[in-house]
Write a protein that holds these residues in place. Sequence first.
Motif, PDB file in Angstrom:
ATOM      1  N   HIS A 170       0.903  -1.272   0.126  1.00  0.00           N
ATOM      2  CA  HIS A 170      -0.032  -0.044  -0.132  1.00  0.00           C
ATOM      3  C   HIS A 170       0.803   1.137   0.083  1.00  0.00           C
ATOM      4  O   HIS A 170       0.568   2.153  -0.751  1.00  0.00           O
ATOM      5  CB  HIS A 170      -0.890  -0.125   1.302  1.00  0.00           C
ATOM      6  N   GLU A 171       1.852   1.128   0.699  1.00  0.00           N
ATOM      7  CA  GLU A 171       2.717   2.221   1.054  1.00  0.00           C
ATOM      8  C   GLU A 171       3.415   2.726  -0.353  1.00  0.00           C
ATOM      9  O   GLU A 171       3.666   3.878  -1.006  1.00  0.00           O
ATOM     10  CB  GLU A 171       3.572   1.868   2.121  1.00  0.00           C
ATOM     11  N   LEU A 210      -3.672  -0.248  -7.092  1.00  0.00           N
ATOM     12  CA  LEU A 210      -4.348   0.924  -6.321  1.00  0.00           C
ATOM     13  C   LEU A 210      -5.822   0.407  -6.212  1.00  0.00           C
ATOM     14  O   LEU A 210      -6.582   0.314  -7.381  1.00  0.00           O
ATOM     15  CB  LEU A 210      -4.066   2.194  -7.395  1.00  0.00           C
ATOM     16  N   ARG A 211      -6.225   0.436  -4.984  1.00  0.00           N
ATOM     17  CA  ARG A 211      -7.602   0.351  -4.789  1.00  0.00           C
ATOM     18  C   ARG A 211      -8.327   1.105  -3.878  1.00  0.00           C
ATOM     19  O   ARG A 211      -7.541   1.613  -2.866  1.00  0.00           O
ATOM     20  CB  ARG A 211      -8.140  -1.280  -4.731  1.00  0.00           C
ATOM     21  N   PHE A 224       6.889  15.754  -4.557  1.00  0.00           N
ATOM     22  CA  PHE A 224       7.158  14.894  -5.995  1.00  0.00           C
ATOM     23  C   PHE A 224       6.425  16.117  -7.128  1.00  0.00           C
ATOM     24  O   PHE A 224       6.972  15.843  -8.367  1.00  0.00           O
ATOM     25  CB  PHE A 224       6.400  13.665  -6.182  1.00  0.00           C
ATOM     26  N   ASP A 266     -12.135   7.176  -5.960  1.00  0.00           N
ATOM     27  CA  ASP A 266     -12.706   5.756  -6.228  1.00  0.00           C
ATOM     28  C   ASP A 266     -13.246   5.268  -4.899  1.00  0.00           C
ATOM     29  O   ASP A 266     -12.434   5.311  -3.891  1.00  0.00           O
ATOM     30  CB  ASP A 266     -11.262   5.062  -6.460  1.00  0.00           C
ATOM     31  N   MET A 299      -5.555  11.927  -6.352  1.00  0.00           N
ATOM     32  CA  MET A 299      -6.050  10.492  -6.434  1.00  0.00           C
ATOM     33  C   MET A 299      -6.581  10.205  -5.087  1.00  0.00           C
ATOM     34  O   MET A 299      -5.777  10.479  -4.037  1.00  0.00           O
ATOM     35  CB  MET A 299      -5.333   9.458  -6.846  1.00  0.00           C
ATOM     36  N   LEU A 352       5.717  -0.921 -10.626  1.00  0.00           N
ATOM     37  CA  LEU A 352       5.318  -0.508 -11.943  1.00  0.00           C
ATOM     38  C   LEU A 352       3.902  -0.732 -11.960  1.00  0.00           C
ATOM     39  O   LEU A 352       2.883  -0.107 -12.825  1.00  0.00           O
ATOM     40  CB  LEU A 352       5.965  -1.413 -12.933  1.00  0.00           C
ATOM     41  N   TYR A 353       3.115  -1.776 -11.631  1.00  0.00           N
ATOM     42  CA  TYR A 353       1.811  -2.217 -11.423  1.00  0.00           C
ATOM     43  C   TYR A 353       1.440  -2.139 -10.315  1.00  0.00           C
ATOM     44  O   TYR A 353       0.759  -2.985  -9.602  1.00  0.00           O
ATOM     45  CB  TYR A 353       1.480  -3.500 -12.307  1.00  0.00           C
ATOM     46  N   ALA A 354       1.660  -0.902  -9.568  1.00  0.00           N
ATOM     47  CA  ALA A 354       1.011  -0.719  -8.275  1.00  0.00           C
ATOM     48  C   ALA A 354      -0.430  -1.091  -8.143  1.00  0.00           C
ATOM     49  O   ALA A 354      -1.291  -0.575  -9.002  1.00  0.00           O
ATOM     50  CB  ALA A 354       1.267   0.699  -7.689  1.00  0.00           C
ATOM     51  N   ARG A 378       1.784  13.221 -13.461  1.00  0.00           N
ATOM     52  CA  ARG A 378       0.697  12.907 -12.274  1.00  0.00           C
ATOM     53  C   ARG A 378       0.911  13.828 -11.110  1.00  0.00           C
ATOM     54  O   ARG A 378      -0.037  14.373 -10.721  1.00  0.00           O
ATOM     55  CB  ARG A 378       0.673  11.211 -11.951  1.00  0.00           C
ATOM     56  N   ALA A 396       5.697   9.472  -7.258  1.00  0.00           N
ATOM     57  CA  ALA A 396       6.992   8.801  -7.185  1.00  0.00           C
ATOM     58  C   ALA A 396       7.278   7.963  -8.409  1.00  0.00           C
ATOM     59  O   ALA A 396       6.394   6.954  -8.688  1.00  0.00           O
ATOM     60  CB  ALA A 396       7.234   8.110  -5.934  1.00  0.00           C
ATOM     61  N   SER A 397       8.416   7.767  -9.163  1.00  0.00           N
ATOM     62  CA  SER A 397       8.631   7.003 -10.185  1.00  0.00           C
ATOM     63  C   SER A 397       9.196   5.696  -9.548  1.00  0.00           C
ATOM     64  O   SER A 397       9.486   5.468  -8.460  1.00  0.00           O
ATOM     65  CB  SER A 397       9.582   7.385 -11.200  1.00  0.00           C
ATOM     66  N   PRO A 398       8.873   4.524 -10.156  1.00  0.00           N
ATOM     67  CA  PRO A 398       9.544   3.215  -9.666  1.00  0.00           C
ATOM     68  C   PRO A 398      10.891   3.344  -9.419  1.00  0.00           C
ATOM     69  O   PRO A 398      11.269   2.874  -8.370  1.00  0.00           O
ATOM     70  CB  PRO A 398       9.463   2.276 -10.938  1.00  0.00           C
ATOM     71  N   LEU A 399      11.792   4.311 -10.096  1.00  0.00           N
ATOM     72  CA  LEU A 399      13.095   4.371  -9.833  1.00  0.00           C
ATOM     73  C   LEU A 399      13.197   5.112  -8.340  1.00  0.00           C
ATOM     74  O   LEU A 399      14.141   4.610  -7.607  1.00  0.00           O
ATOM     75  CB  LEU A 399      13.719   5.396 -10.701  1.00  0.00           C
ATOM     76  N   ILE A 459       0.915   4.306  -2.585  1.00  0.00           N
ATOM     77  CA  ILE A 459       0.824   5.577  -2.325  1.00  0.00           C
ATOM     78  C   ILE A 459       1.641   6.363  -3.074  1.00  0.00           C
ATOM     79  O   ILE A 459       1.368   7.577  -3.494  1.00  0.00           O
ATOM     80  CB  ILE A 459       0.496   5.828  -0.803  1.00  0.00           C
ATOM     81  N   LEU A 460       3.012   6.194  -2.715  1.00  0.00           N
ATOM     82  CA  LEU A 460       4.277   6.695  -3.280  1.00  0.00           C
ATOM     83  C   LEU A 460       3.861   6.704  -4.721  1.00  0.00           C
ATOM     84  O   LEU A 460       4.327   7.772  -5.427  1.00  0.00           O
ATOM     85  CB  LEU A 460       5.418   6.198  -3.013  1.00  0.00           C
ATOM     86  N   ARG A 461       3.408   5.909  -5.514  1.00  0.00           N
ATOM     87  CA  ARG A 461       3.513   6.019  -6.831  1.00  0.00           C
ATOM     88  C   ARG A 461       2.354   6.963  -7.276  1.00  0.00           C
ATOM     89  O   ARG A 461       2.304   7.733  -8.163  1.00  0.00           O
ATOM     90  CB  ARG A 461       2.991   4.608  -7.527  1.00  0.00           C
ATOM     91  N   VAL A 462       1.133   6.950  -6.420  1.00  0.00           N
ATOM     92  CA  VAL A 462       0.072   7.829  -6.625  1.00  0.00           C
ATOM     93  C   VAL A 462       0.190   9.161  -6.675  1.00  0.00           C
ATOM     94  O   VAL A 462       0.011  10.047  -7.473  1.00  0.00           O
ATOM     95  CB  VAL A 462      -1.121   7.560  -5.889  1.00  0.00           C
ATOM     96  N   ILE A 482      -0.488   5.493 -14.640  1.00  0.00           N
ATOM     97  CA  ILE A 482       0.487   4.445 -13.964  1.00  0.00           C
ATOM     98  C   ILE A 482       0.420   3.134 -14.958  1.00  0.00           C
ATOM     99  O   ILE A 482       1.636   2.532 -14.983  1.00  0.00           O
ATOM    100  CB  ILE A 482      -0.239   4.013 -12.527  1.00  0.00           C
ATOM    101  N   LEU A 483      -0.445   2.685 -15.479  1.00  0.00           N
ATOM    102  CA  LEU A 483      -0.751   1.800 -16.624  1.00  0.00           C
ATOM    103  C   LEU A 483      -0.381   2.698 -18.064  1.00  0.00           C
ATOM    104  O   LEU A 483      -1.151   3.762 -17.837  1.00  0.00           O
ATOM    105  CB  LEU A 483      -1.993   0.881 -16.300  1.00  0.00           C
ATOM    106  N   PHE A 538      -8.495   7.098  -2.656  1.00  0.00           N
ATOM    107  CA  PHE A 538      -8.970   5.829  -3.113  1.00  0.00           C
ATOM    108  C   PHE A 538      -9.935   5.315  -1.812  1.00  0.00           C
ATOM    109  O   PHE A 538     -10.059   6.164  -0.800  1.00  0.00           O
ATOM    110  CB  PHE A 538      -7.820   4.730  -3.168  1.00  0.00           C
ATOM    111  N   ASP A 588       5.150  10.248 -14.650  1.00  0.00           N
ATOM    112  CA  ASP A 588       4.959  10.179 -13.138  1.00  0.00           C
ATOM    113  C   ASP A 588       4.960  11.584 -12.799  1.00  0.00           C
ATOM    114  O   ASP A 588       4.255  12.335 -11.716  1.00  0.00           O
ATOM    115  CB  ASP A 588       6.374   9.639 -12.603  1.00  0.00           C
TER     116      ASP A 588
END
Lengths: 415, 237
Positions: free
Chosen positions: A317-318, A414-415, B120, B177, B97, A410-412, B91, A327-330, A321-324, B64-65, B99, B88
Motif C-alpha cells: 500500500h505504501e 491501487l484500490r 514530487f 474511487d 487521487m 510498476l503495476y501498483a 501525475r 514517485a517513479s519506480p526508480l 501511495i508513493l506511486r499515486v 500508472i498503467l 481511494f 510520473d
Amino acid sequence: MLIKLAIKSLLQRKVSVLLTVMMIAVSIFVLFSVETIRYQAKDSFSKTVSGVDLIVGARTGQLNLLLYSVFHIGHATNNISWQSYQQLAKNPNVAWTIPIALGDSHRGYRVLGTTADLFTFFKYGEQQTLTFAQGHAFNDLYDAVIGADVAKQLGYKIGDKIILSHGVAKTSFSQHKDKPFTISGVLKPTGTPSDKTVYVSLQAIEAIHIDWQHGVKLPNFKTSNKAISADSLVPETITAFMVGLKSKLATFAVQQQVNNFSAEPLMAILPGATLVELWQMLGSVEQILLLISVLVLAGALLGMSNMLLVSMKERQHEMAILRVVGASPLVILLLIQLEAMLLVIAGIILALLALWLSMWLFSGYITSEYGLFMNQQLLNSHLMIDVGWILLASFFVTMIPAVSAYYRSLYANLR
Amino acid sequence: MSSSVNKPLNKSAVALSHVVYRYPKSKAPILHIENWQVGSGEHVFVHGRSGSGKSTLLNLLAGILTANEGNIHLFGQSLLALNARQRDAFRANNIGMVFQQFNLVPYLSVLENIQLAAHFAGTTNEVVRQRCHSLLAGLSLEPQLMNRRADTLSVGQQQRVAIARALINNPRLLIIDEPTSALDSEAKSGFMTMLMQLANENETTLIFVSHDETLLPFFSHKISMSELNLAGVSYVD
C-alpha cells in the motif's frame, strides 16, 4: 524527503530493523577485528626491531630466539657464556653488540639486563633510537630505566625505588628485597615491547643474584651491598645478544661463523627475515580468519536483503501511495537502497564502537600476552577501504529487494 | 475509426480514443473504451462495481498503467507522448487521487503525508503550509491534527486528509474511487459536500467512481462502466 521517509519507515519496523542492524554490526565487528589485528600485528611486529643485523642466542628455533629476545615472549632454553660472547663480539666485522639478560621481572614487567649501548645502537620503527622522556641511562649499579607503559601503569617517576622479582610471573615469591633499584630514566613511548620493559645494567643482574643458587636465595649468605662494586661483577652468562655489523655484506659470513662456533652450540638469525617467516606462518591463519569474517558478513547482508524483501509485501500500500503522488519506480528502488544503506551504516557505526571499546578493554591483555601493540588509531585507511567494500556489497545485495519493489510498483495495486 | 478522434482534444479535460488494455500475458482485453470525453471542470459520476474495469480505467487515467492500444489525452497532453518518468511527473503535478482506504502513509504525520505529495510536484514547503491550513479548515479538520500520525486518525478523518493531499498541488484532475465506502451515511454526506465545494472552488475536473447511487445527486454528469467498457462485448475491427 526520501531520507526522512526511509528513516521513518525503518522506525516503523523497529524490532526487525534492530535485529538486522545487530546482525550486520556483529558481522562487521568480526571483520573489523580480524582486519585490525592483521594490520596492527603486521605493523607492530615489523617495527619492533630495525637496524639490528643479527641476533645471537643458544641453539633453538629461529622463531623462539626472535620471540624471547625481541618480543619477550617465552623463555630461552639455554644461555650463552660470557667468554663466547666476548669472543664473538671481537669479530672484526662487528660494529657493536647489545647483550641481553632476561629472567627477572618487576610486577609482571620483564627486566632486561644490558649495557648503555642499548640506548645508542638499538633501533625500532623507522631507525629510531630509544629516547628518554625524563632522566638518563643507568650510571649507578642499582639504577633502572623503565619503559613508558611501566611508568604510566605503575605511576613511577625518577627517584622511585623498586624491587625486582626472580622469575617472570606476575606474582613472585622470591624477591630481591635486599637490593632495591632507583629509577634513573623513563623512556618515551615507542609502541614496541620496550614500553613494557625495565632496563638495568648487566652488572646489576649479576649483583642481585649473588648468594643465589639454582634460583633460590641461600639463607646463610649475605654479602653487604657495599662490598659489591660494578667493576668486580662479570656476568657468567647472558641470554642473547644483538649484533650490528660494519657492512651488511658480512651478514651471512658472520651468521655462518656463529652457527659453526665450536665452543658451544649457538645460532644467529636475521631479525627481518625471521619476522617475514613468522608472518608467513601466521599468513594462512590470517587468510582463513579473513575468509570466515567475509562469509559471516555475506550472510548478514543476505539476511538484510531478505528482511527488506519480506517487508515489501506488507508495504504494498505504501508503495502504491508513493506511486499515486508521483514517485517513479526508480524512486521506490532508491528508497529501498537508502533504507539498506542506513541499516548498514548503523551497523558499521555500532561495529566501530564495539571495536573501539574492545580495543580499549583488551589492548593491554593483547600486548602483554602476544606482544602486539594496538595503540594505533583505529580508523585507518585499511578500514575505510573495507567500509567501501561493505557498502558496495550491500548495494548489490539490496538490488534483489529493490528491483523487486521496482517491478511491483510498476503495476501498483491501487484500490 | 470514428470521427471523434479528429475532434479538437484540447478543449476536453479527459479524452480517450480506442483505448484497449490487457493484462500482461492475457489475450482478452479487460478494458476497451472506444471514445469518452470529459469536459474541463465537469464533475462526472462513473457508476461501476468492482470487476467492471474501473480500477484499470483509473490507473490508465493516472498514467500508472499504459494502454495497449489507443491513446489518452489529459488537458490536451497525449500520455503516449510522455515517457515513464514524464508521466510520473505529470501525475504529480496535474492529478490528485483518492481511494477507498489506505490513502496515507501510516507512519507519517498528516503534514508529512501532504508534504510528500508536494515534494514530487516540486511545491515548496512554504506554499504547502499556507494551502494546508485553508484545505484542512475547508475539510473541517482541526489544525492540531497536522502533526498526528496518519494511522491515529479515524477513517473519516483519513479520507478527508486524503482529499487535502490530493488537492495540495492544485491538480486539474481529481480521480476519486469509492472514498465513502468506509463512512457512515452522515459522515458520507458531509464528506461529499466538502469535496464538491473544494472541487468547485479550485475548478477541478472530477471523475468519481462508485457503485453507490445515493451519491448521484451531487453530480452534473453520469456514466456507467457497462456503457463505457466494451470489453467482453464482441469487438470487430
